[in-house]
Write a protein that holds these residues in place. Structure first.
Motif, PDB file in Angstrom:
ATOM      1  N   CYS A  36     -33.654  -2.113 -17.066  1.00 43.02           N
ATOM      2  CA  CYS A  36     -33.327  -1.633 -18.409  1.00 43.02           C
ATOM      3  C   CYS A  36     -32.821  -0.197 -18.311  1.00 43.02           C
ATOM      4  O   CYS A  36     -33.441   0.660 -17.688  1.00 43.02           O
ATOM      5  N   CYS A  82     -34.957   2.596 -20.685  1.00 46.28           N
ATOM      6  CA  CYS A  82     -36.225   3.182 -20.223  1.00 46.28           C
ATOM      7  C   CYS A  82     -36.250   3.324 -18.703  1.00 46.28           C
ATOM      8  O   CYS A  82     -37.277   3.684 -18.143  1.00 46.28           O
ATOM      9  N   CYS A 103     -36.358  -3.802 -23.928  1.00 45.30           N
ATOM     10  CA  CYS A 103     -36.607  -4.759 -22.846  1.00 45.30           C
ATOM     11  C   CYS A 103     -37.942  -5.459 -23.045  1.00 45.30           C
ATOM     12  O   CYS A 103     -38.458  -6.060 -22.109  1.00 45.30           O
ATOM     13  N   GLY A 120     -40.229   0.190 -19.286  1.00 42.52           N
ATOM     14  CA  GLY A 120     -40.692  -0.619 -20.418  1.00 42.52           C
ATOM     15  C   GLY A 120     -40.449   0.067 -21.748  1.00 42.52           C
ATOM     16  O   GLY A 120     -40.862   1.209 -21.951  1.00 42.52           O
ATOM     17  N   CYS A 121     -39.758  -0.620 -22.620  1.00 39.88           N
ATOM     18  CA  CYS A 121     -39.501  -0.091 -23.962  1.00 39.88           C
ATOM     19  C   CYS A 121     -39.263  -1.265 -24.899  1.00 39.88           C
ATOM     20  O   CYS A 121     -39.333  -2.415 -24.486  1.00 39.88           O
TER      21      CYS A 121
HETATM   22 ZN   LIG Z   1     -36.511  -0.781 -21.497  1.00 35.03          ZN
END
Ligand SMILES: [Zn+2]
Lengths: 344, 811
Positions: free
Chosen positions: A266, A269, A277, A273-274
């Motif tokens: 992604c 981020c 995604c 992780g965000c």
């Molecule tokens: Zn992300």
């Protein structure tokens, strides 16, 4: 200076045109006066020069030239006088040209963002030895499903909510029918990509549209393997997204076995992780796999001898990511203020 | 598939966090869509540590404490619990948070002492019924840590996007098997409290038998290859125990009653749908598995009356259908509070048949979803036994008689030959034979010893998707990990397929349009259409989009209108796409087209020209020529005067009319300028089959040389001479006609003919206009004399007068 009548006539025409234009642009009485001196005065390049040439012409040509000369002279005298009057009546504004004023521009054209993404994808695969194939959007059921190993009454059909035509046939749900048409037409080795519109009975929302672009790819030859698939697609991802991590994971398509999905890290981020995604750090880019032997057989190929791999991806969604477009419906509005953002 | 993290942990042991489990399932099986924390309502509760505690001055059962909740200051909290201890940690909910059950905490005064929140009991957090004081936490985590991190309260729901080929993953047992394959552990259904009654062995028969008081008959073995059932007498229908309610809640399923909950539990645990009938309501104490009768109806559990047909399999009693096989039970024999005896059905229904029935009835259920994909036909006896024990454990009752198992044609587990060389060839890297065997065995395959690179692999009965050796190769690849394979770019052979001429042409036309300042639009091809003119969809999404466009301008005009609605005045759009014409036989005739619309300012307004001109028909004509030239690829382009309705010109390429340029009538506001549209066919797109299925019709893959569209002409070495002529042209005589005569009469020395102006009005007779042309002559070898040019002009004027009655303008 030569003395043919044509030359003189061309010269006079040009003198007339240039000076009328200069007068139109003149912003002060001074400028008009300069034009007057340059044209009617004794300066070189003015009308005076031409007067001298009359005698050099053959006598037969002299009346014609004389008439033209007089017409031009009268026209310029009048123009100078009237421009002089205009400018002396209005307030004298000797201001210099303000070069910061905006340019005179042309409309700029633009390719649609989805086309831009398609073209980028195409260029990368051309470098990798692929050519472009196409096929019809209104297809036979066999090319869309049967040849691609979709069993009848199988839940795999739920992945393709299909728009059927009243008089038979359907709107292709993927570009994969082009695989079959190509395999039936040309012998291996084959390396093609097939861009085109595909259709699903999906109602519009932020990420779904009933018609969207897809680009398909296929490589078939003796000894083509999963390693080639991974290598080619990872190479593509690195060139399309810039150096990126890729991840291959299991998936399911009736026409490939093994089937896979390729994710890239992604970019929002950087893989931590965000929301984009869904906290996974990965974004799904394409589906792919080794071509199912039944697909090769359906196109009349010897599946013992040849292997192949194929992939498909959605440039419409890739354009959302690439350009930061929040809603796929914007792509279909064709609003000028949107399209102009992609002008060249 | 909704899976519960805790439920999986009960079946297989592992140390993964929910996130790690998500990544593992995604990497080896199917993507995980989402992790849902089921106790999100406790998210704002934190660990609080009591630093001071003293009796409330105005109360003998309240305490005033000072609590460290990870903030910068200690908080005053009034507490009524007798067990509060200084130094101990408790769940703390600060003022402003809402507790489970909806109690919103506010900062308030309790008998004069301020309270900034609450130290909570287990019951207040919805974690149990214990209200013996506040919940003391055994944790080393600092104050302020989220409560959910300090305790294992709260399951996590793992939402898995199970692909249609993996019905085995539609159960906790199946997912646990995959986890066990990764950890090297074992997946085993846990023993459940009280579920230990002994169940008699199933009695196998082909198509008839009895269990307890119920006679069972299998008349449709095609729709139902295996039908098992058990009779349980004297159950007490009632609420389920908390653990069962919680398990079902974790996967998003509502508790109904203890017996129905057991069937749902088994569906989620083992992937085996079940149905419990109220045995007393089965007419004739009979179960008949048969096709529905023509005109037969059933009221399903959702209260809807449904029409059945003989393609559908039903479970009937002696007289009428009591359940739609594999889809939903009927309401007549539904288990209710009054039910005493039940007949529990555990069956395998044919996937394709369930799918057809489900679609015909438009009734999808958790059961039909699993049957459609294929359940484990050999898992039926185990599932039946476990379900019977569970029912007795939660609803009492006793098993009456041996369970019946009608299984006329047992399905042998398929066996697939596998060559290790084939694995290496397809995957591009060798996988050793022992590794192949280990990987396959880890998820239940039985692999014979390899001999000469070949082995025979027996497929577990829960994997109906594995039928060919390539399916086994996928198993090997995914279990080894797709990422374990190299991504090294290896040499390849160049392909034989030439570029599609259509792709090349589209690209060239697109480039021409963009260079002309047009913006590329994208429109849906669905239109309101008409029966005789358009191609109709069989299943349109909406009646006003039931047809396919036959012209691109049909849909592009809507895009122009959208822009007008956005108050964009200057619309310059183009599109390249397919148009569909009805065809008498087979598929519609499909054409790749280009269309363009222009309206509004000819170029962006500029301060030197406050009233910039609008696009007019001459711009449209020029644009049509430009686009047509791109389409024509060197062939002759002609614009033929049409003057029919809105069509201004037909566009011909090499003599064929391929499109038109027209005025467009749009649904436009008053301020909108005149709109012009251009549409042209690039090529017909063939949808003819290339060859019959299984065959090919190879074309020669030779790459023919592309003839060049361009050629160099040497520069002239002699000067050109021009002469201007103004002619009085009748209004009804086409200028193009006059031009043709001028060209003919001028002879081959005419180099170019340019129109200079058109003038009407003063000095020009009624019904005429004056058009001035400039004729430029050039002789390739010598300078033309003025007289020669004048002579040619005179000839032109004479010819025009003779041929067309066109005279020279004299004033
Ligand atoms: Zn992300």
């Amino acid at each position: 200076m030569s003395t043919s009548l044509d030359d003189l006539r061309t010269g006079l025409e040009e003198l007339r045109r240039a000076n009328l234009e200069a007068l139109a642009k003149a912003r002060s009485v001074d400028e008009v006066e300069q034009t007057r001196i340059a044209t009617l005065g004794r300066a070189r390049g003015g009308l005076n020069d031409y007067k001298a040439h009359i005698t050099a012409l053959p006598p037969a040509d002299r009346p014609a030239f004389g008439a033209l000369f007089n017409t031009v002279k009268q026209e310029l005298e009048q123009a100078i006088a009237s421009r002089h009057a205009e400018l002396s009546a209005s307030a004298p504004a000797p201001a210099a040209v303000d070069l910061s004023m905006p340019a005179r521009r042309q409309w700029r054209g633009a390719r649609h963002p989805v086309t831009i993404v398609l073209a980028e994808i195409e260029a990368i695969f051309r470098d990798l030895g692929f050519t472009v194939a196409t096929g019809p959007e209104a297809e036979h059921e066999w090319y869309n499903f049967g040849a691609l190993n979709f069993p009848p009454d199988h839940p795999a059909m739920d992945m393709h909510d299909t728009l059927y035509l009243e008089r038979g046939g359907l709107l292709r749900t993927h570009t994969s029918p082009v695989q079959i048409r190509t395999l039936q037409s040309y012998p291996p080795p084959i390396r093609i990509i097939a861009p085109g519109n595909v259709f699903r009975r999906d109602f519009f929302d932020a990420s779904h549209a009933p018609m969207f672009a897809q680009i398909e790819g296929m490589a078939v030859d003796e000894g083509v393997s999963f390693v080639d698939l991974k290598a080619t697609l990872a190479n593509f991802a690195n060139r399309f997204f810039g150096e990126t991590k890729t991840r291959f994971r299991p998936s399911f398509f009736p026409f490939t076995e093994p089937s896979a999905e390729m994710d890239v890290a992604c970019r929002i981020c950087n893989g931590t992780g965000c929301a984009t995604c869904k906290q996974t750090g990965w974004v799904e880019i394409l589906g792919c796999g080794m071509m199912h032997p039944s697909v090769l057989e359906a196109a009349g190929l010897d599946a013992q001898r040849y292997t192949g791999w194929a992939f498909g991806m959605g440039p419409g969604r890739m354009a959302l990511q690439r350009f930061g477009i929040p809603d796929i419906r914007i792509e279909y509005d064709s609003d000028i203020s949107f399209l102009e953002q992609f002008a060249q | 598939m909704n899976a519960s993290y805790e439920w999986l942990r009960a079946i297989v042991s592992f140390d993964y966090t929910p996130e790690q489990l998500r990544d593992l399932i995604t990497a080896r099986c199917c993507p995980v869509d989402e992790l849902v924390r089921l106790r999100a309502d406790l998210a704002s509760v934190v660990v609080g540590q009591v630093i001071e505690a003293g009796p409330h001055p105005d109360s003998d059962h309240l305490w005033v404490t000072r609590v460290d909740a990870g903030k910068n200051e200690l908080l005053d909290v009034v507490c009524g619990a007798p067990n509060v201890k200084v130094g101990a940690k408790y769940p703390f909910a600060a003022a402003g948070t809402t507790l489970p059950g909806g109690l919103k905490l506010e900062k308030r005064k309790i008998r004069g002492a301020t309270s900034n929140g609450m130290l909570c009991s287990a019951r207040e957090l919805g974690l149990g019924t214990d209200h013996e004081g506040i919940l003391e936490l055994d944790t080393t985590l600092p104050p302020g840590t989220p409560f959910l991190e300090a305790v294992s309260a709260g399951d996590t729901r793992i939402i898995i996007d199970v692909t249609p080929n993996r019905p085995d993953l539609l159960s906790h047992l199946g997912i646990a098997r995959e986890i066990a394959a990764a950890t090297g552990g074992r997946a085993e259904l846990p023993a459940l409290d009280g579920a230990n009654v002994s169940v008699p062995a199933l009695v196998r028969a082909t198509n008839e038998g009895a269990s307890g008081g119920i006679r069972v008959k299998l008349e449709d073995p095609e729709g139902c290859p295996r039908y098992a059932g058990i009779f349980v007498r004297a159950v007490a229908i009632g609420p389920s125990p908390a653990w069962l309610v919680e398990r079902l809640a974790a996967v998003g399923s509502r508790s109904i009653n203890n017996v129905v909950d057991v069937t749902n539990y088994m569906l989620h645990e083992a992937g085996q749908p079940m149905h419990a009938f109220d045995a007393a309501l089965l007419g004739g104490s009979a179960i008949v598995v048969r096709r529905a009768r023509a005109g037969e109806t059933i009221r399903t559990l959702d209260g809807v009356d449904r029409k059945l047909d003989p393609s559908m399999t039903v479970i009937a009693d002696a007289s009428s259908a009591q359940a739609v096989a594999g889809v939903m039970g009927g309401s007549t024999s539904e288990v209710s509070d009054a039910t005493r005896d039940i007949f529990l059905e555990v069956a395998y229904f044919d996937p394709a048949s369930v799918r057809r029935t489900r679609r015909a009835l438009q009734l999808g259920t958790d059961a039909s979803y699993r049957y459609e994909r294929g359940i484990d036909i050999e898992g039926i006896p185990r599932a039946l036994e476990r379900a019977a024990r569970l029912i007795v454990a939660v609803a009492g009752g006793r098993i009456d008689g041996a369970p019946i198992d009608l299984y006329p044609v047992p399905k042998p587990a398929p066996s697939i030959p596998l060559a290790s060389a084939h694995v290496a060839r397809l995957l591009g890297e060798p996988v050793s034979e022992p590794e192949i065997a280990t990987l396959l065995a880890s998820v239940g395959f039985t692999v014979s010893a390899f001999a000469n690179g070949r082995a025979s692999v027996t497929v577990p009965t829960w994997r109906p998707d594995v039928t060919r050796n390539v399916d086994l190769i996928e198993e090997i690849a995914r279990l080894r990990g797709y990422d374990s394979f190299s991504a090294e770019l290896r040499p390849f052979r160049r392909g034989t397929v030439p570029d599609s001429p259509l792709a090349i042409l589209s690209a060239r036309v697109r480039e021409a349009c963009v260079r002309a300042g047009l913006l590329e639009a994208l429109s849906m091809p669905f239109v309101r259409g008409g029966e005789s003119t358009h191609v109709r969809l069989a299943n349109p999404m909406a009646e006003h989009e039931a047809y396919l466009r036959r012209d691109l301008l049909e849909t592009l005009a809507r895009r122009a209108e959208h822009n007008l609605a956005q108050r964009h005045r200057d619309v310059r759009l183009f599109e390249i796409g397919s148009a569909f014409q009805p065809s008498l036989s087979g598929l519609p005739r499909e054409e790749m087209r280009v269309a363009a619309i222009v309206m509004g300012h000819r170029h962006p307004p500029h301060w030197t020209e406050p009233a910039a001109p609008d696009f007019d028909e001459w711009d449209a004509k020029g644009l049509a020529e430009l686009i047509a030239s791109a389409v024509a690829s060197g062939a002759a382009v002609e614009l033929l005067d049409a003057g029919e309705g809105d069509v201004l010109w037909w566009i011909a390429i090499a003599g064929d009319v391929r499109g038109s340029a027209r005025r467009l009538a749009l649904d436009a506001p008053v301020w909108a300028s005149a709109a012009f549209g251009i549409e042209l066919t690039l090529a017909h797109v063939s949808s003819e089959p290339v060859a019959p299925p299984g065959e090919s019709k190879l074309q020669s893959a030779s790459h023919a040389a592309q003839p060049s569209r361009f050629g160099f002409r040497p520069f002239p070495s002699t000067p050109s001479t021009f002469v201007d002529v103004a002619l009085l042209v009748p209004n009804d005589l086409a200028a193009s006609r006059v031009e043709r005569s001028i060209r003919d009469a001028s002879g081959e020395l005419l180099e170019s003919l340019a129109m200079l102006s058109e003038y009407r009005g003063t000095g020009i007779p009624e019904g005429f206009r004056s058009i001035a042309w400039r004729l430029t002559f050039r002789h390739p070898e010598r300078t033309l004399r003025d007289k020669e040019v004048a002579g040619r002009r005179d000839k032109v004027v004479r010819t025009l007068e003779g041929e067309l009655g066109v005279r020279q303008r004299t004033t």
